[in-house]
Scaffold this active site. Structure first.
Site, PDB file in Angstrom:
ATOM      1  N   SER B 231      57.791 -48.302  -7.015  1.00 18.42           N
ATOM      2  CA  SER B 231      59.011 -49.085  -6.451  1.00 18.42           C
ATOM      3  C   SER B 231      59.658 -48.494  -5.477  1.00 18.42           C
ATOM      4  O   SER B 231      59.288 -46.955  -5.188  1.00 18.42           O
ATOM      5  CB  SER B 231      59.878 -49.058  -7.568  1.00 18.42           C
ATOM      6  OG  SER B 231      59.485 -50.153  -8.557  1.00 18.42           O
ATOM      7  N   SER B 269      55.149 -52.802  -7.551  1.00 21.30           N
ATOM      8  CA  SER B 269      56.185 -52.136  -6.862  1.00 21.30           C
ATOM      9  C   SER B 269      57.601 -52.764  -6.860  1.00 21.30           C
ATOM     10  O   SER B 269      57.483 -54.004  -6.274  1.00 21.30           O
ATOM     11  CB  SER B 269      55.830 -51.742  -5.445  1.00 21.30           C
ATOM     12  OG  SER B 269      56.589 -50.712  -4.893  1.00 21.30           O
ATOM     13  N   ASP B 271      60.344 -53.605  -5.121  1.00 22.55           N
ATOM     14  CA  ASP B 271      61.029 -53.203  -3.948  1.00 22.55           C
ATOM     15  C   ASP B 271      62.225 -54.226  -3.612  1.00 22.55           C
ATOM     16  O   ASP B 271      62.176 -55.286  -3.351  1.00 22.55           O
ATOM     17  CB  ASP B 271      60.227 -53.423  -2.846  1.00 22.55           C
ATOM     18  CG  ASP B 271      58.939 -52.537  -3.007  1.00 22.55           C
ATOM     19  OD1 ASP B 271      59.068 -51.503  -3.482  1.00 22.55           O
ATOM     20  OD2 ASP B 271      57.628 -52.793  -2.634  1.00 22.55           O
TER      21      ASP B 271
END
Lengths: 356, 356, 356, 356
Positions: B231, B269, B271
């Site tokens: 992340s 991830s 984000d």
């Protein structure tokens, strides 16, 4: 010769046979290029997800709004229903309405569509008015049909063709570009193809080299502030079995490829990504006699390689559009120069970026 | 020495005094770093939009979902109302609940908030469980308060500190990084500051050089497939007078900076980009006795330079996090090596990327 | 007796056996009701999509933001990935963090989840601080676990129970309510179940009768202006095979049911709809060894009857919550009266609305 | 006589002078009604936010997607930039392209727009193909211009006019309807006006009375299953100083008014709400020489009365459209009957719903 043939290697994944969106089996691309007199520099590009009646058998799709200062047609229904039911057309900003009508007429005239009374045309655009007399509405109904008729598989013409005829990118002549990536079999063996219509600005970067800065073009002032009405249309095709949700995620990643070329998605840049899957098992029939659809779709956890593929293919497609485009003079005598390929190659060579 | 001091120049815009998010006047950052025994490698980082009772005088804000495989708290209310009413905390994935509760308790205990019975805490996270025994819930309530108390203006500590203590980025030790850009006065003179918590994968690229490929790390297999729970949290501050809509557009651009470092926003991830404006004229009072707010906001057409600024600052903040982080051994004896700075500098020098 | 048993008929579709969310096979509901001393009037309600390890076999889901002035946890990951991986908890506004942590602890403690280090808890809330001393954080970790443990199929307790213990709706005592609709076999035979936690305001309308106006309560001033911190949480379950996209569309329709009761989704009302499908063929395995999922999903064109079902069930669930709730005195000696059922029945009878 | 004049009272707030969208000062409405031969039953309705060059001085706006199975043009740019720069046109589904082109031509021809090369037309539509030979594209370019030219303030014609000429609603003849609400001065004194183009299905409910059930029309089978290509376009105007974010929230509430009439936003119903503010202080100049805009905007906490107003006005506008529409025979000899007003009045009277 395209950049890849000259030794410019974008990313780590291999390309498909034509290094084009048409590497996704079944996808066809057609151009209608309209150069007339001193002032008309425009055109139409068609992308057909497959050869057939798309309305009767729709393809799963998503459109991502990178920066929605643009006039793309068809977004809301694609978002709601998760599919596309017409070919995709790209053209100039003020021709979206005519392109939409052409798609509607094309669709209702197809055999089997005699009773169709509602069509959602998908049309993207960028503004070519620097080189093209856009206010004169040069494109005629038959020109859109011609772009659809011209669609073929295999090699795709790039540069000053179709919807890229009059576009400008990073201050150089832009146009149509395309590229593809093929995943290794261990990661599914899927192909991702990208086609772009480049008409945007920023800080041109080629394979990591800040071209503008090196060439002392003072890009900031010239490019950003001078490119308010730019845009980049990105069309993504894949044979991976993706539903609309994961197609939207894939589309979202394409913008990272634009970022890697120095694009900044400036305020006036209408940056849209249209993504669809050609997987035949995911087609959505117009005939709804069966209430359920049985599908095999890729799970979330297997998306990452596709994300990498679309980023690489988008970056290379933009580069290809710049490479193929040539200097053009158009509306009001304006000239936009092509990318100085020789100088760029020298820069890349000096930086150790030419793999040949 | 940070990369910029070594001659690595990311982009074309100048940085602020500290090359940090704290260059945006009033913004403070605090860390609580928790390294204990063999297995605890975690922490908390606080970002305060300004020094005061944020609940009583909220800041305009937006959160952009780059890839929302994450547990960030506070998104929906920020989206609806367009503001943030607490400090922002970053921490590890399983500590979001405790961090949220700490923010609620912090807020209702502030003088003037005696009757407050509803608080929207904003907490971001990445998963540090490779080096940290995350399932043991090491962070205690007082640790979150400590991170808020520690907040200061000026220089910001980077690397293995606060919420970046145990993170991993591109297979190297990640952590906290920060950077800023200041626009020339002709473009408004505004400052954009970015702070990142880096814990993601991809194809590491530093100032355009594909580090992993050059170092023969075969990044694809190792990084992408091995980084499913990564992340990147990105916090953006600006003194430009932006309303929530334009803050969301600004936040969206930060992901382009992540893309320029080789990030691909992989499936796993999380984000997120949290953006706020410190402009005092845009504060939203909790006391709603006046029905209207009179504000001066930046118009859409003047956003592009800020977009370029946030892209550059994000790219450099990520690089700074890698540069500052040092090799760490943690949970179950695992070790994550730091970025080999000497080798990277050699690569950059060879490519002509060191400006000193 | 519930309204339906008294002859109040909402809509045209029949209910399931229990006229409850538990009519969707496998769904369980549990309450922990916390009434203590003069000031504690709160609780927790759990909704389990099925009996088993939800993390290992997730359910397709969507959350719709009716009005996102609220602190619901878990939204962003559900939006990105299209599934829910924990039971759903409803509680009071300031207990969201504790409920989230309880769900994380519950999940990582399940057999089979020994290596799980990332969990996305889904928690909804409304603000019961008019009757409950919410700033005292009365709920303890074991209370959330108790609500999960208490979950059962079959009849669902309504009114002042669980998360509805201290809520207020249209100025009357609100609480938990539930209802269901079952489609005829020709339309798929699917069941839609709804559970609500009612704590909102507006212009109370029961089966089309404007109760407040008739009872001369001058609803506008009292209800709207006095209900800034209200909210309505709506949980929708169905056995129809819906993917995340169509679950979001279904969730969106539930708000129309709220509108039919006179709700206006006021600024301060956090109105969220959490929808999931229990169809076993649509479960998403945590074990991702197979890259594709083969599923049968309902097509867009067969959604309309489900839309009607969820609107009717939501309207009736809200009504049921009001009907079941009884007068309560709580925090600072405040009393909220129950709906005057006798008077309401008279009004409905006079208007010809009682079918018995 | 309109329903309000007959004693039907929807909600609790008073209407403006004309009980029409034109009660919002400056707003104009124009119709072009096209009834020709046996098969053409269609038209165009224009809504002008104010009398002037809207492109040079844009109005803050938002479009809410109630159910986006529709072909509305202009959505994405309105979402990105928060404003509308053309009049709004409503028409039939297949005429969106022609209407868009007409708006572009109208705009670039205005004095002061000689250099404009990019225009975002906003066009809504519903599908009138049951009564209208939509595949024959009867509307010509001059018809759209005529609708704009015809725009006037004051009383608005309703029923089978303009874009409502051939529409069908709840199985009865639908059309154009309008209504307004005016807040008391203590709540700001603002006016909210609504105009609808009704072409959707569901379970018709008038002031809380389930008309279809009472008239034994078995609405479920007939209406829902037979109305796949319906839609409802809702245009909302207000003089309240709302920015794009709060205009979107206002637009979202209008759908609750549709729900109160028995609408279910069925799969095939393209239900969109276009909202704008006429507040002169919020105009967005095309000339961007000044980087900032100074504005007084309504704060979130004062939105609730406007929410109630838009719900009431939408419900009444739909009712007005049904009331004004008269029986029509069209394409292929089909006839759609008007609402049986006498019977409806009897039902309302019996239920005590007539206030006169």
């Amino acid at each position: 010769q395209r950049p890849a043939e000259l030794g410019v290697k974008i990313g780590v994944l291999p390309s498909g046979e034509f290094n084009a969106i048409t590497d996704v089996k079944g996808v066809k691309v057609g151009h209608f290029t309209f150069i007339q007199g001193d002032n008309v520099r425009t055109g139409v590009t068609s992308i057909l997800p497959y050869d057939g009646n798309i309305f009767q058998s729709k393809v799963p799709a998503a459109i991502y709004l990178g920066n929605a200062f643009g006039k793309l047609a068809g977004y809301t229904q694609v978002k709601e229903l998760g599919n596309i039911e017409t070919p995709i057309l790209l053209t100039n900003t003020l021709a979206v309405a005519d392109a939409s009508k052409a798609l509607v007429k094309y669709t209702i005239a197809l055999p089997g569509n005699e009773n169709v009374r509602s069509v959602n045309p998908v049309v993207g655009e960028t503004n070519d008015s620097y080189l093209n007399d856009i206010r004169s509405f040069p494109l005629q109904p038959e020109h859109f049909a011609a772009a659809i008729d011209a669609a073929t598989s295999g090699k795709v013409e790039e540069g000053n063709v179709g919807a890229g005829t009059g576009t400008v990118c990073f201050g150089y002549k832009g146009g149509i570009g395309t590229s593809s990536r093929k995943l290794p079999e261990t990661l599914g063996g899927y192909t991702v193809g990208v086609l772009v219509q480049t008409n945007f600005g920023g800080n041109l970067t080629i394979d990591g080299e800040a071209i503008d800065e090196i060439l002392e073009q003072y890009p900031y002032r010239k490019q950003i502030l001078g490119s308010v009405d730019g845009s980049c249309m990105i069309v993504v095709a894949t044979d991976a079995p993706l539903d609309a949700r994961n197609l939207e995620r894939l589309a979202k990643r394409a913008i990272l490829g634009l970022g890697r070329t120095g694009g900044i998605a400036s305020n006036g840049s209408g940056d849209y990504v249209i993504a669809f899957s050609t997987d035949e098992g995911l087609r959505v029939p117009y005939d709804t006699s069966s209430p359920t659809l049985t599908q095999s779709i890729l799970s979330n956890d297997h998306m990452s390689p596709l994300f990498m593929a679309v980023i690489e293919a988008t970056e290379e497609a933009i580069l290809n559009s710049l490479w193929a485009a040539t200097t053009m003079t158009g509306f009001e005598g304006r000239t936009v120069k092509e990318l100085p390929e020789e100088e760029v190659l020298k820069i890349l060579k000096k930086a150790g970026k030419l793999k040949k």
